[in-house]
Scaffold this motif. Sequence first.
Motif, PDB file in Angstrom:
ATOM      1  N   HIS A  36       0.824  -1.211   0.000  1.00 11.55           N
ATOM      2  CA  HIS A  36       0.000   0.000   0.000  1.00 11.55           C
ATOM      3  C   HIS A  36       0.858   1.261   0.000  1.00 11.55           C
ATOM      4  CE1 HIS A  36      -4.261  -1.464   1.233  1.00 11.55           C
ATOM      5  NE2 HIS A  36      -3.674  -2.315   0.400  1.00 11.55           N
ATOM      6  N   ALA A  37       1.907   1.268   0.798  1.00 13.01           N
ATOM      7  CA  ALA A  37       2.780   2.445   0.862  1.00 13.01           C
ATOM      8  C   ALA A  37       3.428   2.718  -0.494  1.00 13.01           C
ATOM      9  CB  ALA A  37       3.850   2.252   1.936  1.00 13.01           C
ATOM     10  N   ASP A  59      -9.158  -7.688  -6.385  1.00 15.20           N
ATOM     11  CA  ASP A  59      -9.831  -6.396  -6.409  1.00 15.20           C
ATOM     12  C   ASP A  59      -9.429  -5.645  -5.135  1.00 15.20           C
ATOM     13  OD1 ASP A  59     -11.458  -4.273  -6.975  1.00 15.20           O
ATOM     14  OD2 ASP A  59     -13.327  -5.421  -6.970  1.00 15.20           O
ATOM     15  N   PRO A  60      -8.672  -4.553  -5.254  1.00  8.54           N
ATOM     16  CA  PRO A  60      -8.086  -3.906  -4.077  1.00  8.54           C
ATOM     17  C   PRO A  60      -9.039  -2.938  -3.367  1.00  8.54           C
ATOM     18  CG  PRO A  60      -7.342  -2.791  -6.038  1.00  8.54           C
ATOM     19  CD  PRO A  60      -8.201  -3.945  -6.498  1.00  8.54           C
ATOM     20  N   LEU A  61     -10.180  -3.418  -2.947  1.00  8.89           N
ATOM     21  CA  LEU A  61     -11.192  -2.553  -2.335  1.00  8.89           C
ATOM     22  C   LEU A  61     -10.678  -1.805  -1.098  1.00  8.89           C
ATOM     23  CD1 LEU A  61     -14.343  -4.797  -2.844  1.00  8.89           C
ATOM     24  CD2 LEU A  61     -13.582  -2.831  -4.210  1.00  8.89           C
ATOM     25  N   PRO A  62      -9.931  -2.445  -0.172  1.00  9.85           N
ATOM     26  CA  PRO A  62      -9.406  -1.681   0.970  1.00  9.85           C
ATOM     27  C   PRO A  62      -8.458  -0.553   0.537  1.00  9.85           C
ATOM     28  CG  PRO A  62      -9.329  -4.025   1.450  1.00  9.85           C
ATOM     29  CD  PRO A  62      -9.673  -3.881  -0.014  1.00  9.85           C
ATOM     30  N   LEU A  63      -7.636  -0.810  -0.459  1.00  7.07           N
ATOM     31  CA  LEU A  63      -6.734   0.220  -0.973  1.00  7.07           C
ATOM     32  C   LEU A  63      -7.530   1.363  -1.596  1.00  7.07           C
ATOM     33  CD1 LEU A  63      -3.890   1.285  -1.792  1.00  7.07           C
ATOM     34  CD2 LEU A  63      -4.217   0.007  -3.930  1.00  7.07           C
ATOM     35  N   LEU A  64      -8.545   1.039  -2.371  1.00  9.26           N
ATOM     36  CA  LEU A  64      -9.355   2.076  -3.010  1.00  9.26           C
ATOM     37  C   LEU A  64     -10.029   2.956  -1.960  1.00  9.26           C
ATOM     38  CD1 LEU A  64     -10.950   0.027  -5.928  1.00  9.26           C
ATOM     39  CD2 LEU A  64      -8.873   1.420  -5.951  1.00  9.26           C
ATOM     40  N   PRO A  84      -9.931 -12.680 -14.008  1.00  4.69           N
ATOM     41  CA  PRO A  84      -9.834 -13.414 -12.743  1.00  4.69           C
ATOM     42  C   PRO A  84      -8.406 -13.527 -12.209  1.00  4.69           C
ATOM     43  CG  PRO A  84      -9.970 -14.982 -14.525  1.00  4.69           C
ATOM     44  CD  PRO A  84     -10.063 -13.598 -15.145  1.00  4.69           C
ATOM     45  N   ASP A  85      -7.400 -13.332 -13.060  1.00  2.00           N
ATOM     46  CA  ASP A  85      -6.017 -13.505 -12.607  1.00  2.00           C
ATOM     47  C   ASP A  85      -5.375 -12.203 -12.147  1.00  2.00           C
ATOM     48  OD1 ASP A  85      -6.070 -16.260 -13.220  1.00  2.00           O
ATOM     49  OD2 ASP A  85      -5.673 -15.801 -15.325  1.00  2.00           O
ATOM     50  N   ALA A  86      -5.854 -11.096 -12.676  1.00  2.00           N
ATOM     51  CA  ALA A  86      -5.305  -9.795 -12.312  1.00  2.00           C
ATOM     52  C   ALA A  86      -6.382  -8.735 -12.486  1.00  2.00           C
ATOM     53  CB  ALA A  86      -4.099  -9.453 -13.189  1.00  2.00           C
ATOM     54  N   TRP A  87      -6.238  -7.680 -11.704  1.00  2.00           N
ATOM     55  CA  TRP A  87      -7.101  -6.516 -11.831  1.00  2.00           C
ATOM     56  C   TRP A  87      -6.221  -5.371 -12.270  1.00  2.00           C
ATOM     57  CZ3 TRP A  87      -8.440 -10.668  -9.308  1.00  2.00           C
ATOM     58  CH2 TRP A  87      -9.781 -10.983  -9.162  1.00  2.00           C
ATOM     59  N   ARG A  88      -6.631  -4.691 -13.325  1.00  2.00           N
ATOM     60  CA  ARG A  88      -5.914  -3.513 -13.820  1.00  2.00           C
ATOM     61  C   ARG A  88      -6.837  -2.312 -13.658  1.00  2.00           C
ATOM     62  NH1 ARG A  88      -3.121  -7.317 -16.546  1.00  2.00           N
ATOM     63  NH2 ARG A  88      -0.985  -6.784 -17.085  1.00  2.00           N
ATOM     64  N   ILE A  89      -6.327  -1.316 -12.940  1.00  5.46           N
ATOM     65  CA  ILE A  89      -7.120  -0.124 -12.663  1.00  5.46           C
ATOM     66  C   ILE A  89      -6.317   1.100 -13.095  1.00  5.46           C
ATOM     67  CG2 ILE A  89      -8.305   1.227 -10.892  1.00  5.46           C
ATOM     68  CD1 ILE A  89      -8.380  -1.400  -9.218  1.00  5.46           C
ATOM     69  N   ARG A  90      -6.935   1.918 -13.929  1.00  3.14           N
ATOM     70  CA  ARG A  90      -6.291   3.168 -14.357  1.00  3.14           C
ATOM     71  C   ARG A  90      -6.705   4.265 -13.382  1.00  3.14           C
ATOM     72  NH1 ARG A  90      -7.739   3.272 -19.312  1.00  3.14           N
ATOM     73  NH2 ARG A  90      -5.700   2.607 -20.075  1.00  3.14           N
ATOM     74  N   PHE A  91      -5.710   4.946 -12.828  1.00  4.71           N
ATOM     75  CA  PHE A  91      -5.929   6.095 -11.971  1.00  4.71           C
ATOM     76  C   PHE A  91      -5.518   7.330 -12.762  1.00  4.71           C
ATOM     77  CE2 PHE A  91      -5.388   2.668  -8.983  1.00  4.71           C
ATOM     78  CZ  PHE A  91      -6.298   2.948  -7.969  1.00  4.71           C
ATOM     79  N   THR A  92      -6.410   8.289 -12.875  1.00  4.61           N
ATOM     80  CA  THR A  92      -6.115   9.539 -13.557  1.00  4.61           C
ATOM     81  C   THR A  92      -6.325  10.665 -12.556  1.00  4.61           C
ATOM     82  OG1 THR A  92      -6.878   8.640 -15.666  1.00  4.61           O
ATOM     83  CG2 THR A  92      -6.685  11.045 -15.498  1.00  4.61           C
ATOM     84  N   ARG A  93      -5.310  11.498 -12.443  1.00  8.83           N
ATOM     85  CA  ARG A  93      -5.404  12.628 -11.510  1.00  8.83           C
ATOM     86  C   ARG A  93      -6.133  13.777 -12.183  1.00  8.83           C
ATOM     87  NH1 ARG A  93      -0.644  15.227  -7.872  1.00  8.83           N
ATOM     88  NH2 ARG A  93      -1.934  16.837  -6.958  1.00  8.83           N
ATOM     89  N   ARG A  94      -7.131  14.277 -11.493  1.00 11.50           N
ATOM     90  CA  ARG A  94      -7.892  15.405 -12.041  1.00 11.50           C
ATOM     91  C   ARG A  94      -6.971  16.609 -12.221  1.00 11.50           C
ATOM     92  NH1 ARG A  94     -13.434  14.263 -11.513  1.00 11.50           N
ATOM     93  NH2 ARG A  94     -13.869  12.635  -9.983  1.00 11.50           N
TER      94      ARG A  94
END
Length: 95
Positions: A36-37, A59-64, A84-94
């Motif tokens: 997380h850090a 699915d990193p719900l606690p991190l989100l 099912p093997d990996a979750w890919r999440i795009r983070f875009t900074r406003r």
Amino acid sequence: MADLPITETHHDCGCGGRAAEEPELDATRIPHEIRHAAILGALRGIGAGGSMVLVAPHDPLPLLAQIDDSWPGVFVREYVQAGPDAWRIRFTRRA
């Protein structure tokens, strides 16, 4: 967590490297104890309007929730892959 400073969208640390168009952070390769850090540190480095893709083993719900609590409204996220093997999440900074 302290306010997220506004950073520029270009790479200017002086190392001579070039910023990736959209970096991908594979959290599956980061030891669980510091995961997380490390992810939060990577998000701090994203400039306004910039983005990165996080690859997670679940699915990193606690991190989100941690990100939302720390920096409400700063990042838009989009699931690029949901298992099912990996979750890919795009983070875009406003901007």
